[in-house]
Scaffold this motif. Structure first.
Motif, PDB file in Angstrom:
ATOM      1  N   GLY A  76       0.820  -1.208   0.000  1.00 40.05           N
ATOM      2  CA  GLY A  76       0.000   0.000   0.000  1.00 40.05           C
ATOM      3  C   GLY A  76       0.851   1.253   0.000  1.00 40.05           C
ATOM      4  N   PRO A  77       0.205   2.419   0.175  1.00 39.38           N
ATOM      5  CA  PRO A  77       0.951   3.685   0.162  1.00 39.38           C
ATOM      6  C   PRO A  77       1.755   3.884   1.441  1.00 39.38           C
ATOM      7  CG  PRO A  77      -1.368   4.084   0.624  1.00 39.38           C
ATOM      8  CD  PRO A  77      -1.249   2.623   0.315  1.00 39.38           C
ATOM      9  N   ALA A  78       2.928   4.508   1.285  1.00 40.03           N
ATOM     10  CA  ALA A  78       3.778   4.815   2.428  1.00 40.03           C
ATOM     11  C   ALA A  78       4.413   6.174   2.203  1.00 40.03           C
ATOM     12  CB  ALA A  78       4.843   3.746   2.615  1.00 40.03           C
ATOM     13  N   ARG A  79       4.692   6.869   3.296  1.00 39.58           N
ATOM     14  CA  ARG A  79       5.248   8.222   3.234  1.00 39.58           C
ATOM     15  C   ARG A  79       6.724   8.184   3.620  1.00 39.58           C
ATOM     16  NH1 ARG A  79       2.454  12.888   2.684  1.00 39.58           N
ATOM     17  NH2 ARG A  79       3.329  14.853   3.486  1.00 39.58           N
ATOM     18  N   ARG A  80       7.552   8.803   2.790  1.00 33.22           N
ATOM     19  CA  ARG A  80       8.996   8.753   2.973  1.00 33.22           C
ATOM     20  C   ARG A  80       9.446   9.677   4.101  1.00 33.22           C
ATOM     21  NH1 ARG A  80      12.042  10.142  -2.301  1.00 33.22           N
ATOM     22  NH2 ARG A  80      11.735  12.291  -1.555  1.00 33.22           N
ATOM     23  N   HIS A  81      10.382   9.170   4.921  1.00 32.74           N
ATOM     24  CA  HIS A  81      10.922   9.926   6.043  1.00 32.74           C
ATOM     25  C   HIS A  81      12.439   9.823   6.075  1.00 32.74           C
ATOM     26  CE1 HIS A  81       6.762   9.746   7.330  1.00 32.74           C
ATOM     27  NE2 HIS A  81       7.017  10.512   8.371  1.00 32.74           N
ATOM     28  N   THR A  82      13.074  10.838   6.645  1.00 30.47           N
ATOM     29  CA  THR A  82      14.490  10.800   6.987  1.00 30.47           C
ATOM     30  C   THR A  82      14.626  10.159   8.360  1.00 30.47           C
ATOM     31  OG1 THR A  82      15.071  12.746   5.674  1.00 30.47           O
ATOM     32  CG2 THR A  82      16.496  12.226   7.547  1.00 30.47           C
ATOM     33  N   LEU A  83      15.652   9.333   8.522  1.00 30.09           N
ATOM     34  CA  LEU A  83      15.945   8.713   9.810  1.00 30.09           C
ATOM     35  C   LEU A  83      17.120   9.430  10.452  1.00 30.09           C
ATOM     36  CD1 LEU A  83      15.762   6.392  11.920  1.00 30.09           C
ATOM     37  CD2 LEU A  83      17.314   5.096  10.428  1.00 30.09           C
ATOM     38  N   GLN A  84      16.958   9.818  11.715  1.00 31.26           N
ATOM     39  CA  GLN A  84      18.049  10.432  12.470  1.00 31.26           C
ATOM     40  C   GLN A  84      18.276   9.629  13.740  1.00 31.26           C
ATOM     41  OE1 GLN A  84      17.716  14.621  13.285  1.00 31.26           O
ATOM     42  NE2 GLN A  84      19.672  14.698  14.385  1.00 31.26           N
ATOM     43  N   VAL A  85      19.509   9.172  13.899  1.00 29.88           N
ATOM     44  CA  VAL A  85      19.915   8.445  15.106  1.00 29.88           C
ATOM     45  C   VAL A  85      21.163   9.132  15.632  1.00 29.88           C
ATOM     46  CG1 VAL A  85      20.634   6.238  16.079  1.00 29.88           C
ATOM     47  CG2 VAL A  85      18.978   6.284  14.205  1.00 29.88           C
ATOM     48  N   GLY A  86      21.022   9.864  16.726  1.00 33.34           N
ATOM     49  CA  GLY A  86      22.138  10.665  17.220  1.00 33.34           C
ATOM     50  C   GLY A  86      22.546  11.679  16.166  1.00 33.34           C
ATOM     51  N   GLN A  87      23.823  11.681  15.782  1.00 37.06           N
ATOM     52  CA  GLN A  87      24.316  12.603  14.762  1.00 37.06           C
ATOM     53  C   GLN A  87      24.202  12.036  13.355  1.00 37.06           C
ATOM     54  OE1 GLN A  87      25.301  15.780  15.613  1.00 37.06           O
ATOM     55  NE2 GLN A  87      24.553  15.121  17.620  1.00 37.06           N
ATOM     56  N   TRP A  95       9.948   4.419   5.534  1.00 39.87           N
ATOM     57  CA  TRP A  95       8.629   4.548   4.901  1.00 39.87           C
ATOM     58  C   TRP A  95       7.554   4.208   5.925  1.00 39.87           C
ATOM     59  CZ3 TRP A  95       8.202   6.448  -0.003  1.00 39.87           C
ATOM     60  CH2 TRP A  95       9.386   6.498  -0.751  1.00 39.87           C
ATOM     61  N   VAL A  96       6.753   5.199   6.265  1.00 35.65           N
ATOM     62  CA  VAL A  96       5.669   5.030   7.232  1.00 35.65           C
ATOM     63  C   VAL A  96       4.373   4.775   6.459  1.00 35.65           C
ATOM     64  CG1 VAL A  96       4.340   6.115   9.079  1.00 35.65           C
ATOM     65  CG2 VAL A  96       6.814   6.520   8.911  1.00 35.65           C
ATOM     66  N   TRP A  97       3.712   3.662   6.791  1.00 33.09           N
ATOM     67  CA  TRP A  97       2.516   3.263   6.044  1.00 33.09           C
ATOM     68  C   TRP A  97       1.357   4.231   6.290  1.00 33.09           C
ATOM     69  CZ3 TRP A  97       3.467  -0.313   2.526  1.00 33.09           C
ATOM     70  CH2 TRP A  97       4.565  -1.162   2.718  1.00 33.09           C
ATOM     71  N   GLU A  98       0.594   4.502   5.231  1.00 31.23           N
ATOM     72  CA  GLU A  98      -0.502   5.458   5.287  1.00 31.23           C
ATOM     73  C   GLU A  98      -1.840   4.750   5.087  1.00 31.23           C
ATOM     74  OE1 GLU A  98       1.019   9.657   3.782  1.00 31.23           O
ATOM     75  OE2 GLU A  98       0.957   8.215   2.133  1.00 31.23           O
ATOM     76  N   ASP A  99      -2.929   5.528   5.123  1.00 31.28           N
ATOM     77  CA  ASP A  99      -4.253   4.998   4.813  1.00 31.28           C
ATOM     78  C   ASP A  99      -4.235   4.378   3.424  1.00 31.28           C
ATOM     79  OD1 ASP A  99      -5.198   5.868   7.226  1.00 31.28           O
ATOM     80  OD2 ASP A  99      -6.081   7.723   6.432  1.00 31.28           O
ATOM     81  N   GLY A 100      -4.843   3.217   3.317  1.00 34.56           N
ATOM     82  CA  GLY A 100      -4.789   2.457   2.068  1.00 34.56           C
ATOM     83  C   GLY A 100      -3.922   1.229   2.202  1.00 34.56           C
ATOM     84  N   HIS A 106      -0.493   0.068  10.053  1.00 33.11           N
ATOM     85  CA  HIS A 106      -0.561   1.443  10.541  1.00 33.11           C
ATOM     86  C   HIS A 106       0.235   1.564  11.846  1.00 33.11           C
ATOM     87  CE1 HIS A 106      -4.543   2.320   8.207  1.00 33.11           C
ATOM     88  NE2 HIS A 106      -3.530   1.974   7.437  1.00 33.11           N
ATOM     89  N   GLY A 107       1.002   2.620  11.935  1.00 32.47           N
ATOM     90  CA  GLY A 107       1.845   2.807  13.110  1.00 32.47           C
ATOM     91  C   GLY A 107       3.155   2.051  13.042  1.00 32.47           C
ATOM     92  N   THR A 108       3.477   1.519  11.845  1.00 28.91           N
ATOM     93  CA  THR A 108       4.762   0.838  11.657  1.00 28.91           C
ATOM     94  C   THR A 108       5.545   1.513  10.540  1.00 28.91           C
ATOM     95  OG1 THR A 108       4.058  -0.817  10.015  1.00 28.91           O
ATOM     96  CG2 THR A 108       3.667  -1.335  12.341  1.00 28.91           C
ATOM     97  N   VAL A 109       6.838   1.219  10.504  1.00 27.10           N
ATOM     98  CA  VAL A 109       7.726   1.848   9.527  1.00 27.10           C
ATOM     99  C   VAL A 109       8.621   0.783   8.915  1.00 27.10           C
ATOM    100  CG1 VAL A 109       9.279   2.475  11.429  1.00 27.10           C
ATOM    101  CG2 VAL A 109       9.540   3.585   9.207  1.00 27.10           C
ATOM    102  N   ARG A 110       8.803   0.895   7.607  1.00 22.37           N
ATOM    103  CA  ARG A 110       9.694  -0.028   6.892  1.00 22.37           C
ATOM    104  C   ARG A 110      10.950   0.732   6.515  1.00 22.37           C
ATOM    105  NH1 ARG A 110      12.354  -0.202   2.284  1.00 22.37           N
ATOM    106  NH2 ARG A 110      10.635  -0.218   0.797  1.00 22.37           N
ATOM    107  N   PHE A 111      12.109   0.246   6.989  1.00 20.91           N
ATOM    108  CA  PHE A 111      13.381   0.920   6.751  1.00 20.91           C
ATOM    109  C   PHE A 111      14.071   0.355   5.514  1.00 20.91           C
ATOM    110  CE2 PHE A 111      12.713   1.410  11.320  1.00 20.91           C
ATOM    111  CZ  PHE A 111      12.929   2.766  11.467  1.00 20.91           C
ATOM    112  N   GLU A 112      14.757   1.211   4.772  1.00 26.49           N
ATOM    113  CA  GLU A 112      15.650   0.743   3.721  1.00 26.49           C
ATOM    114  C   GLU A 112      16.777  -0.050   4.382  1.00 26.49           C
ATOM    115  OE1 GLU A 112      15.137   0.954   0.591  1.00 26.49           O
ATOM    116  OE2 GLU A 112      13.492   2.401   0.549  1.00 26.49           O
ATOM    117  N   TRP A 113      17.011  -1.242   3.898  1.00 27.98           N
ATOM    118  CA  TRP A 113      17.952  -2.138   4.578  1.00 27.98           C
ATOM    119  C   TRP A 113      19.336  -1.518   4.715  1.00 27.98           C
ATOM    120  CZ3 TRP A 113      16.633  -6.574   6.960  1.00 27.98           C
ATOM    121  CH2 TRP A 113      17.665  -7.385   7.408  1.00 27.98           C
ATOM    122  N   GLU A 114      19.830  -0.886   3.639  1.00 26.32           N
ATOM    123  CA  GLU A 114      21.185  -0.344   3.635  1.00 26.32           C
ATOM    124  C   GLU A 114      21.328   0.904   4.500  1.00 26.32           C
ATOM    125  OE1 GLU A 114      19.320  -0.856   0.996  1.00 26.32           O
ATOM    126  OE2 GLU A 114      20.200  -2.637   0.070  1.00 26.32           O
ATOM    127  N   ALA A 115      20.220   1.480   4.933  1.00 24.95           N
ATOM    128  CA  ALA A 115      20.295   2.693   5.744  1.00 24.95           C
ATOM    129  C   ALA A 115      20.794   2.418   7.159  1.00 24.95           C
ATOM    130  CB  ALA A 115      18.921   3.371   5.803  1.00 24.95           C
TER     131      ALA A 115
END
Length: 258
Positions: A76-87, A95-100, A106-115
């Protein structure tokens, strides 16, 4: 489904399929724990393997910054986010899942593996992508004779082998090095990783009269426990060599991963 010219079982999980993960999942970045959860979900964005979707509430030392961009991602649709951990900052890493999308996402996030710098299932590192709960790897000793040719040149001929059966992939035939003609092969610096078998220790190429055939053979000197029977043995890429098993030339499968 027709089985004509198909030599291995197909993958069974459709795109968009979800399942609970009965394992503790952790990810680290910059020496810090980004998330630590026992409530992850498997989500299939492609048939071959799933990704982990992590409850936002189980993020530990991390923040998500909305980038204002949405895409469809299998389930389904997901909204792209920047990840910040410390510096450490990784744009487009989450990618945070959206309506649809399915409600359970909902309330979960899928991370790019290499990130992330590292991923763990329980206390063991995982490489490349999560292991599919529907996939298995069996390494079985076999008395099958195996001969490998390319451009009419015999690269290996063995009276026995270890057959490695991995869900969704062609059978791989691992041969004792004694039966491989290394005078015909050129060592390569290529290294690949597999979540089921581990990290390769060597690759070899063949310089033929017609063409150069890069990275057609490989070995795992220190494979995972599940694949320990292939330790130190050599396999050739069925898709790019002429492989005879018990005197029968096997059809070349379509290009697959190793």
């Amino acid at each position: 489904m027709t089985t004509e010219n198909v030599q291995h079982p197909s993958l069974i999980a459709p795109v968009g399929h979800l399942e609970p993960v009965p394992r503790r999942i952790r990810g680290t970045l910059g020496g810090r724990v980004a998330f630590d959860t026992r409530r992850a979900l498997y989500v299939w964005e492609r048939p071959a393997y799933p990704q982990f979707s992590i409850p936002v509430r189980d993020m530990v030392d991390a923040a998500l910054i909305d980038e204002g961009h949405s895409e469809l991602h299998g389930a389904g649709p997901a909204r792209r986010h920047t990840l910040q951990v410390g510096q450490e900052v990784r744009e487009g890493a989450a990618w945070v899942w959206e309506d649809g999308a399915p409600e359970s996402l909902h309330g979960t996030v899928r991370f790019e593996w290499e990130a992330l710098d590292s991923w763990f299932e329980e206390d063991e590192p995982v490489f490349v992508h999560p292991r599919s709960p529907y996939s298995r790897v069996d390494a079985l000793s076999s008395s099958s004779n195996v001969r490998v040719e390319l451009e009419g040149v015999v690269l290996a001929e063995a009276p026995r082998c270890v057959k490695l059966f991995e869900t969704g992939l062609p059978t791989r035939y691992y041969l004792d090095r004694l039966y491989v003609d290394f005078t015909r092969l050129r060592h390569s610096d290529t290294v690949t990783r597999c979540p089921y078998k581990g990290t390769t220790s060597s690759y070899w190429s063949f310089d033929g009269e017609v063409a150069t055939h890069d990275d057609i053979a490989w070995a795992y000197d220190l494979p995972t426990f599940q694949a320990n029977r292939i330790a130190g043995m050599v396999a050739f890429l069925n898709e790019r060599v002429d492989l005879y098993v018990d005197g029968e030339l096997l059809p070349r499968p379509s290009r697959q991963s190793k």
